[in-house]
Design a protein around this motif. Structure first.
Motif, mmCIF file in Angstrom:
data_model
loop_
_atom_site.group_PDB
_atom_site.id
_atom_site.type_symbol
_atom_site.label_atom_id
_atom_site.label_comp_id
_atom_site.label_asym_id
_atom_site.label_seq_id
_atom_site.Cartn_x
_atom_site.Cartn_y
_atom_site.Cartn_z
ATOM 1 N N PHE A 25 0.607 -1.224 0.199
ATOM 2 C CA PHE A 25 -0.091 -0.030 -0.040
ATOM 3 C C PHE A 25 0.810 1.169 0.004
ATOM 4 N N GLY A 26 2.003 1.310 -0.044
ATOM 5 C CA GLY A 26 3.032 2.250 0.438
ATOM 6 C C GLY A 26 3.985 2.771 -0.706
ATOM 7 N N ALA A 27 5.036 2.877 -0.460
ATOM 8 C CA ALA A 27 6.155 3.577 -1.409
ATOM 9 C C ALA A 27 6.674 2.334 -2.229
ATOM 10 N N ILE A 45 16.016 4.447 -4.169
ATOM 11 C CA ILE A 45 16.231 4.441 -2.740
ATOM 12 C C ILE A 45 15.014 5.682 -2.588
ATOM 13 N N VAL A 46 13.822 5.208 -1.901
ATOM 14 C CA VAL A 46 12.714 6.098 -1.483
ATOM 15 C C VAL A 46 12.247 5.899 -0.008
ATOM 16 N N GLN A 47 11.649 6.957 0.375
ATOM 17 C CA GLN A 47 11.182 7.492 1.683
ATOM 18 C C GLN A 47 9.868 6.447 1.883
ATOM 19 N N ALA A 48 9.645 5.842 3.119
ATOM 20 C CA ALA A 48 8.431 5.157 3.442
ATOM 21 C C ALA A 48 7.405 6.278 3.377
ATOM 22 N N GLU A 49 6.073 5.565 2.975
ATOM 23 C CA GLU A 49 5.158 6.553 3.115
ATOM 24 C C GLU A 49 3.991 6.235 4.467
ATOM 25 N N LEU A 50 3.980 5.299 4.869
ATOM 26 C CA LEU A 50 2.875 4.927 5.823
ATOM 27 C C LEU A 50 3.227 5.457 7.269
ATOM 28 N N GLY A 51 4.425 5.642 7.458
ATOM 29 C CA GLY A 51 4.887 6.132 8.797
ATOM 30 C C GLY A 51 4.483 5.422 9.772
#
Length: 344
Positions: A121-123, A297-303
């Motif tokens: 569901f996220g990055a 390399i990406v930042q997570a989205e769901l915290g």
């Protein structure tokens, strides 16, 4: 909306839970402090049962409960072998909770659950080969290859923080020296900043002001805040953490060859102040650089909700697999999204 599941994320300070639908949306939330009465297995278990009962009391059609535990979870996905911040030692958590909850229970490591959530569901949506690296107090992570969570023979895969990157380096809490998390974690960030403050370095003036001259009050979020507001030292320290991050994930790329690295945890809130140096170091350290595709390399989205969302989704998928197996079928529904037929 599809079948619902409850996800429970258990940490050293809080037990967070939510009702999650098949699209990864959290429909209802609750949270309680982790019991401090010795944090005994029974006290923590009571808290888990209480939050689940609170959520299901609203009458939602919940099909399963997923537990994301901060610790080593055995390959049977039932027993918590060791939890550093709780008193769980060979704790049969799935069996214990199963006796008290009228729902199927599934247990997994919290980082595995977070990686699964980012994959679904996220990055990492659409990425079949994903590695998640969580930068918090230490470093944890999860692996999704060919759309399946990789847990290892004994269930303990993904403990990236204890890869040794510096021979005879800094002593780690695990007992070894030179572990990656001693150089690329929230603890490492704060340790380096406090060292300069304790030495009365003039470059630490801004950080001193933020904590009223008390180095012991400095936290990672304060360093990140200072960096965002232009403090040169804070930016330099985050850059160092980022470079060590890039070195470590280059090693992971050599071993696992994912298409995407998702960087989560509290330190990831620094965004490109961290990820920019990480990408640069990764590009310079990658084996076969210039002759092979390079992972994103990406930042997570769901915290902070990644753990409970992933735990709930793994439980929902697992419960669907049980139902179809009982019916004699060989495939499994997934609420409209493709997932492995064995529920990962």
């Amino acid at each position: 909306m599809g079948p619902l599941a409850v996800g429970v994320d258990i940490g050293g300070t809080k037990v967070a839970a939510g009702v999650v639908d098949a699209r990864g949306r959290v429909l209802r939330r609750t949270r309680r402090d982790t019991p401090h009465r010795s944090k005994s297995p029974r006290h923590v278990e009571d808290t888990i049962v209480a939050v689940v009962e609170d959520l299901v009391a609203h009458g939602d059609d919940v099909v399963a409960v997923g537990i994301g535990a901060a610790g080593f979870v055995a390959a049977d996905r039932s027993t918590v072998v060791f939890a550093p911040h709780l008193s769980w030692r060979q704790e049969p958590l799935r069996e214990s909770l199963g006796r008290r909850l009228a729902l199927p229970v599934f247990v997994d490591n919290d980082a595995n659950a977070a990686a699964w959530a980012e994959h679904r569901f996220g990055a990492g949506r659409g990425e079949s080969h994903l590695v998640m690296v969580n930068l918090g107090t230490g470093i944890g992570g999860g692996i999704v290859l060919d759309g399946r969570v990789v847990r290892g023979r004994f269930g303990i895969a993904g403990e990236f923080g204890h890869m040794r990157v510096v021979p005879d380096g800094l002593r780690c809490e695990c007992g070894n020296r030179g572990c990656w998390e001693q150089y690329a974690s929230g603890n490492a960030l704060v340790r380096e900043a406090r060292a300069l403050m304790s030495a009365n370095s003039p470059v630490a003036t801004d950080l001193f002001a933020r904590v009223g001259g008390r180095p012991e009050d400095l936290t990672g979020p304060l360093v990140t805040e200072a960096a965002r507001e232009g403090d040169a030292l804070a930016r330099e320290l985050l850059g160092e953490i980022g470079r060590w991050l890039g070195v470590g994930i280059a090693d992971l790329a050599a071993a696992l060859d994912p298409g995407t690295f998702v960087i989560g945890g509290g330190v990831s809130a620094a965004g490109d102040l961290l990820l920019g140096p990480a990408r640069q170091a990764f590009a310079g350290q990658l084996t076969g650089r210039g002759y092979r595709p390079s992972a994103k390399i990406v930042q997570a989205e769901l915290g902070n909700e990644a753990g409970l969302v992933g735990a709930a989704d793994l439980a929902r998928v697992g419960a669907a697999g049980m139902a179809w197996a009982d019916a004699g079928d060989t495939a499994m529904p997934s609420g409209g999204a493709a997932v492995p037929a064995d529920g990962t």
